[in-house]
Design an enzyme around this catalytic site. Structure first.
Site, PDB file in Angstrom:
ATOM      1  N   HIS A 161       0.871  -1.220  -0.110  1.00  0.00           N
ATOM      2  CA  HIS A 161      -0.150   0.048   0.170  1.00  0.00           C
ATOM      3  C   HIS A 161       0.899   1.378   0.104  1.00  0.00           C
ATOM      4  O   HIS A 161       0.328   2.373   0.436  1.00  0.00           O
ATOM      5  CB  HIS A 161      -1.007   0.003   1.137  1.00  0.00           C
ATOM      6  CG  HIS A 161      -1.727  -1.099   1.538  1.00  0.00           C
ATOM      7  ND1 HIS A 161      -2.972  -1.475   0.817  1.00  0.00           N
ATOM      8  CD2 HIS A 161      -1.432  -2.473   2.007  1.00  0.00           C
ATOM      9  CE1 HIS A 161      -3.437  -2.498   1.282  1.00  0.00           C
ATOM     10  NE2 HIS A 161      -2.275  -2.996   1.945  1.00  0.00           N
ATOM     11  N   SER A 282      16.427  21.777 -15.848  1.00  0.00           N
ATOM     12  CA  SER A 282      15.233  22.484 -16.017  1.00  0.00           C
ATOM     13  C   SER A 282      15.770  23.815 -16.770  1.00  0.00           C
ATOM     14  O   SER A 282      16.772  24.297 -16.285  1.00  0.00           O
ATOM     15  CB  SER A 282      14.487  22.807 -14.692  1.00  0.00           C
ATOM     16  OG  SER A 282      13.436  24.065 -15.016  1.00  0.00           O
ATOM     17  N   LYS A 288      17.455  21.998 -10.412  1.00  0.00           N
ATOM     18  CA  LYS A 288      16.738  20.890 -10.808  1.00  0.00           C
ATOM     19  C   LYS A 288      17.414  19.728 -11.302  1.00  0.00           C
ATOM     20  O   LYS A 288      18.399  19.901 -12.220  1.00  0.00           O
ATOM     21  CB  LYS A 288      15.373  20.837 -11.854  1.00  0.00           C
ATOM     22  CG  LYS A 288      14.499  22.089 -10.863  1.00  0.00           C
ATOM     23  CD  LYS A 288      13.700  21.209  -9.994  1.00  0.00           C
ATOM     24  CE  LYS A 288      12.658  20.310 -11.273  1.00  0.00           C
ATOM     25  NZ  LYS A 288      11.411  19.597 -10.379  1.00  0.00           N
ATOM     26  N   GLU A 295      10.208   8.939 -16.650  1.00  0.00           N
ATOM     27  CA  GLU A 295       8.968   9.515 -16.905  1.00  0.00           C
ATOM     28  C   GLU A 295       8.645   8.872 -18.130  1.00  0.00           C
ATOM     29  O   GLU A 295       7.379   8.543 -18.437  1.00  0.00           O
ATOM     30  CB  GLU A 295       9.159  11.037 -16.821  1.00  0.00           C
ATOM     31  CG  GLU A 295       9.093  11.367 -15.405  1.00  0.00           C
ATOM     32  CD  GLU A 295       9.444  12.899 -15.397  1.00  0.00           C
ATOM     33  OE1 GLU A 295      10.626  13.284 -15.206  1.00  0.00           O
ATOM     34  OE2 GLU A 295       8.338  13.478 -15.233  1.00  0.00           O
TER      35      GLU A 295
END
Ligand code: ARG
Length: 484
Positions: A161, A282, A288, A295
């Site tokens: 979970h 970024s 970043k 992704e």
């Protein structure tokens, strides 16, 4: 290529030419030219069989075979571009053959329809592509197992979970993904076997009225068997569905893992650090470092899953036999194969570029009372029924939460106030190391169990590699039909 309109495969019963927009809309050439060498190989096997069985003159069969081989050589060398106003790759090959050898080219299509022809070329291609993909899975499994082998001593929280559950070895966690990938390899091998059936000799749907030797063609093309029913052979695309499904599930597994890498790379988890070669920056926020490859693996699984739905929908409304709808199978399969192959390669690089942050894993494992189950198991070993032990362990958990301490720091008299069965050794039983080592069952997270899993994964990789070598050598024999 000559200026005049290319020779077509049909036309006798038509008084007007096909509308160019309709030709463009219905053409599959831009997609199915990827079948070129498979269609050439199948045509060569067919022409040889026609010649040796006296169905066409042997000399003309030889002319055809030589002409097809020259087409293969020219295409491979970049001297012949697979482009132009053709309905499909099959039309292109026949028209090109006409240009090269003249009228004898017209005998190639004896005892053959494009329906059994396309099914044959596509099956050869699916065998080749699935075997290559299985090889890429093995290429990813190797570094996975290597890294797993080096992380047996790292203990992190296992999750259910997405909540801290029980401590596990990092190796054990990585081996879970390896197990998924091993099954993915197995599924793609099964898609290969499903495709390994020769349709040629089925004609358009009813069979052919010449004494073709289907077994001879199957042998030359490396098919294990010939199709049993000509209507099914020309109208069936189960094999494509199964290959597309194999990739969809493979991509689903890679996507789960990619999602986990994204999570683990967050500051909140911090279980992994992405090195520069596998992360991106970024345009506005200079600090970043983003996990873009993970992704995109996650995102591209969408296409693999979508293609499975598309292929099933294409089939579901089709009565038995060939329909032009089936032409749409190739684009879906090719895209799925390409997404699977590129994602496997990217995941391999990503894995090489990941650093596991052991202190963060250790710190996380030291939170969250991960070994509460050990408290219950301790009492069970002293004769308490598990349900009752679970209840008592729950009270131990409450005491630890109230005091803000871990189970190994909870004073023994607190344990003993809950049950007199607790003795000093409970404080040892609830440590992370003891909890992990207690899982000695096959498949568990104990050291010996993990070592056995590593060993068995290495054996699986060797077996997968052996299978790929055999499949690839079968496919290269087909390609040898194309000549030097
Ligand atoms: N290009 C077609 C396909 O990929 C094969 C041709 C069969 N066409 C036909 N009209 N029978 O399915």
């Amino acid at each position: 290529m000559s200026e005049r309109a290319p020779r077509k495969l049909w036309g006798g019963r038509f008084r007007e030419p096909l509308d160019p927009d309709i030709l463009e809309y219905t053409s599959s050439f831009a997609v199915d030219r990827r079948l070129l060498r498979w269609d050439l190989a199948a045509s060569i096997a067919h022409a040889k069989m026609l010649g040796t069985n006296g169905i066409i003159p042997a000399a003309e069969a030889q002319l055809i075979v030589d002409g097809l081989r020259r087409i293969a050589a020219d295409a491979a060398a970049g001297r012949l571009e697979a482009a132009g106003p053709y309905e499909d790759v099959h039309s292109f090959i026949e028209a090109t053959l006409y240009e090269r050898i003249g009228a004898a080219a017209g005998r190639l299509h004896t005892a053959r329809s494009r329906n059994d022809q396309v099914a044959t070329a596509f099956r050869l291609c699916v065998k080749h592509e699935t075997a290559a993909l299985v090889g890429l899975i093995a290429d990813l499994l190797v570094p996975m197992i290597d890294r797993a082998g080096g992380t047996v001593d790292i203990i992190l929280p296992g999750f259910t979970h997405l909540q801290h559950a029980q401590p596990v070895r990092l190796a054990h966690h990585l081996l879970a993904y390896a197990a998924m990938l091993e099954r993915d390899a197995d599924r793609l091998m099964s898609a290969y076997r499903r495709a390994d059936v020769l349709p040629l000799g089925s004609g358009a749907l009813a069979g052919v009225s010449f004494p073709v030797d289907r077994d001879q063609v199957a042998g030359a093309l490396g098919f294990s068997r010939i199709s049993a029913n000509s209507i099914d052979a020309t109208g069936d695309r189960d094999f494509a569905v199964e290959a597309i499904f194999g990739v969809a599930l493979l991509m689903t597994h890679l996507s789960r893992w990619a999602e986990e890498i994204v999570l683990w790379a967050t500051d909140e988890f911090g279980f992994v650090r992405l090195t520069d070669p596998v992360s991106t920056g970024s345009s506005i926020m200079p600090q970043k470092q983003n996990p873009d490859p993970a992704e995109l693996i996650r995102a591209r699984s969408g296409r693999a899953v979508g293609n499975l739905g598309a292929m099933l929908v294409i089939l579901k409304g089709l009565p038995a036999g060939y329909h032009r709808d089936l032409q749409e199978d190739k684009g879906l399969l090719f895209e799925s194969i390409d997404v699977g192959a590129s994602s496997l390669r990217a995941m391999r690089r990503l894995l090489e570029g990941i650093e596991f942050v052991e202190p963060r894993m250790a710190a996380a494992a030291a939170r969250g009372l991960l070994t509460a189950t050990e408290v219950a198991d301790y009492l069970v070993r002293k004769g308490v029924p598990f349900r009752e032990a679970h209840e008592l362990a729950g009270r131990v958990v409450t005491e630890a939460l109230d005091r803000g301490v871990q189970l190994w720091d909870l004073p023994l008299d607190v344990y003993r106030s809950i049950s007199p069965l607790f003795e000093h050794d409970v404080l040892q039983a609830v440590t992370l190391e003891e909890a992990v080592e207690a899982k000695r069952t096959p498949g568990g997270t104990g050291r010996n169990s993990v070592d056995i899993q590593l060993e068995s994964a290495r054996n699986s990789i060797a077996a997968i590699r052996a299978w790929v070598r055999e499949a690839e050598s079968a496919m290269s024999r087909v390609e040898s039909l194309l000549g030097a």
